[in-house]
Motif scaffolding. Structure first.
Motif, mmCIF file in Angstrom:
data_model
loop_
_atom_site.group_PDB
_atom_site.id
_atom_site.type_symbol
_atom_site.label_atom_id
_atom_site.label_comp_id
_atom_site.label_asym_id
_atom_site.label_seq_id
_atom_site.Cartn_x
_atom_site.Cartn_y
_atom_site.Cartn_z
ATOM 1 N N LEU B 202 24.457 24.641 -23.465
ATOM 2 C CA LEU B 202 25.305 23.550 -23.967
ATOM 3 C C LEU B 202 24.968 22.217 -23.302
ATOM 4 N N THR B 203 23.986 22.209 -22.397
ATOM 5 C CA THR B 203 23.739 21.044 -21.544
ATOM 6 C C THR B 203 22.459 20.339 -21.983
ATOM 7 N N PRO B 204 22.494 19.017 -22.108
ATOM 8 C CA PRO B 204 21.243 18.318 -22.434
ATOM 9 C C PRO B 204 20.249 18.442 -21.278
ATOM 10 N N ARG B 205 18.964 18.269 -21.591
ATOM 11 C CA ARG B 205 17.947 18.313 -20.541
ATOM 12 C C ARG B 205 18.105 17.097 -19.630
ATOM 13 N N THR B 206 17.975 17.351 -18.341
ATOM 14 C CA THR B 206 18.171 16.298 -17.337
ATOM 15 C C THR B 206 16.815 15.846 -16.793
ATOM 16 N N ASP B 207 16.854 14.814 -15.953
ATOM 17 C CA ASP B 207 15.631 14.154 -15.495
ATOM 18 C C ASP B 207 14.691 15.090 -14.726
ATOM 19 N N ASP B 208 15.252 16.101 -14.056
ATOM 20 C CA ASP B 208 14.410 17.034 -13.294
ATOM 21 C C ASP B 208 13.404 17.753 -14.195
ATOM 22 N N LEU B 209 13.734 17.839 -15.504
ATOM 23 C CA LEU B 209 12.875 18.561 -16.444
ATOM 24 C C LEU B 209 11.931 17.626 -17.198
ATOM 25 N N SER B 210 12.058 16.311 -16.943
ATOM 26 C CA SER B 210 11.333 15.346 -17.775
ATOM 27 C C SER B 210 9.807 15.455 -17.717
ATOM 28 N N PRO B 211 9.193 15.908 -16.590
ATOM 29 C CA PRO B 211 7.724 16.029 -16.650
ATOM 30 C C PRO B 211 7.245 17.039 -17.694
#
Lengths: 236, 236
Positions: B202-211
């Motif tokens: 239910l959670t959008p992807r956060t900056d830690d996953l951006s690479p």
């Protein structure tokens, strides 16, 4: 269905439900790859050398320069472990321990021997090109005996092999429920890029190169090329 | 510039012009990867196990289930060889012997030790998640001591390492001239595919996953993630 018989050496102990010993599973991984990691021992010290390989039946082949330490060692008939693996994805969980990777791998065990007969070396080197690019050898400038003598070719009969495959979603745990972190899988795909013809090239690409079209999955291209040369893979 | 000092064990004998021993070259390869092939010896038999790893300074880490044969063995302080490699392209020539592959690889040698202190294990496991997904550990459900006890973590100080890189076009020979076969390079690229969120997510992807954006090169994503966690790589 033909299968390898595992001993303590190749029996998968962790997560045996992910393991297989039949030729279809083992060859399915081996024929989808071109880079192996060859493990061998010199004076008790392990070495792992990445190298290009190919398979014919139950035999693996690899080669290199005549002066190669790896080839010099393994060709003495010492025990060798040849491992092929593919990273297929990152599994991202809501707790640290549910993070993992998806993968396919094979560990193959045997003893390597040096192929010394120059006609055998020639045939095997042609077979390697043919396995990658079906029908290509006849298009090429023939290799001279001198050129063949400058390389070392080894062949290894696979005595035992195991395949291990993990292709799962997140093993979300009851304790992770309600935790607000994105969870799922990032697939990883290895593909052929845009071809870079040599500046001197004047010849259009021929059918032997067709599996390596831009955007093709590398594992598909290699499996397709192997099937064109050796026939369809063994049935599962 | 800091460098590893090669001995006979890590000195590259074949094509030494392709070899490097400085930290920048070695870490450049290690920080672009996540799967290593760990070589170890049991009763004279070599084994090569593919496994996820990470680097902190001159140390490599990897882990697995407490029952793992590989971890049980290498954690005894036996000599280990950890190899990381990437296939970067197929070099396609006009004669059999000018066919080759482009690649980057590192062989790292050392002795592994088991990390037993539970606080150290916790910190290292968090560091692994952080190295891949900078800033993620604080978003996750904390791992329990029981969960940590079910895994084995090993650390290896790199005693020696060598990098070897081949990134060339076709070594076309005088004898190949005028031969009418296409010649050039098929690059190989490993990229992140379309993300597959868990059906329950239910959670959008956060900056830690951006690479790990769709279409990103895996080596770039991993190097970017490492730089976010550890700072810029050592200068070359």
């Amino acid at each position: 269905m033909a299968a390898f018989t595992p001993t303590a050496r190749s029996q998968v102990r962790r997560r045996p439900q992910r393991a297989a010993y039949d030729e279809a599973a083992v060859y399915g991984v081996l024929d989808a790859g071109v880079m192996a990691h060859v493990g061998y021992v010199i004076d008790g010290q392990p070495y792992v050398t990445p190298t290009a390989y190919w398979r014919e039946g139950r035999r693996l082949y690899w080669h290199g320069a005549a002066a190669s330490r790896m080839l010099e060692t393994v060709a003495q008939g010492l025990p060798v472990c040849v491992t092929v693996s593919f990273l297929d994805g990152f599994v991202v969980g809501r707790s640290g321990i549910t993070h993992s990777v998806n993968y396919r791998s094979v560990m193959a065990f045997g003893r390597a021997r040096l192929v010394e007969d120059i006609a055998e070396v020639r045939a095997a080197m042609d077979a390697f090109v043919d396995r990658l690019y079906a029908g290509r050898p006849v298009k090429l400038r023939p290799t001279t005996d001198d050129e063949l003598r400058r390389l070392k070719l080894v062949e290894m009969e696979i005595e035992e092999a195991s395949a291990k495959i993990k292709d799962t979603g997140v093993g979300d745990l009851p304790a992770d429920e309600g935790w607000g972190a994105w969870f799922g899988v990032f697939p990883v795909e290895t593909r052929i890029g845009a071809p870079l013809p040599d500046p001197r090239n004047l010849t259009p690409r021929t059918d032997d190169l067709s599996p390596y079209a831009e955007g093709a999955r590398l594992d598909d291209a290699l499996a397709t090329a192997a099937a064109r040369t050796y026939g369809a893979p063994v049935s599962t």
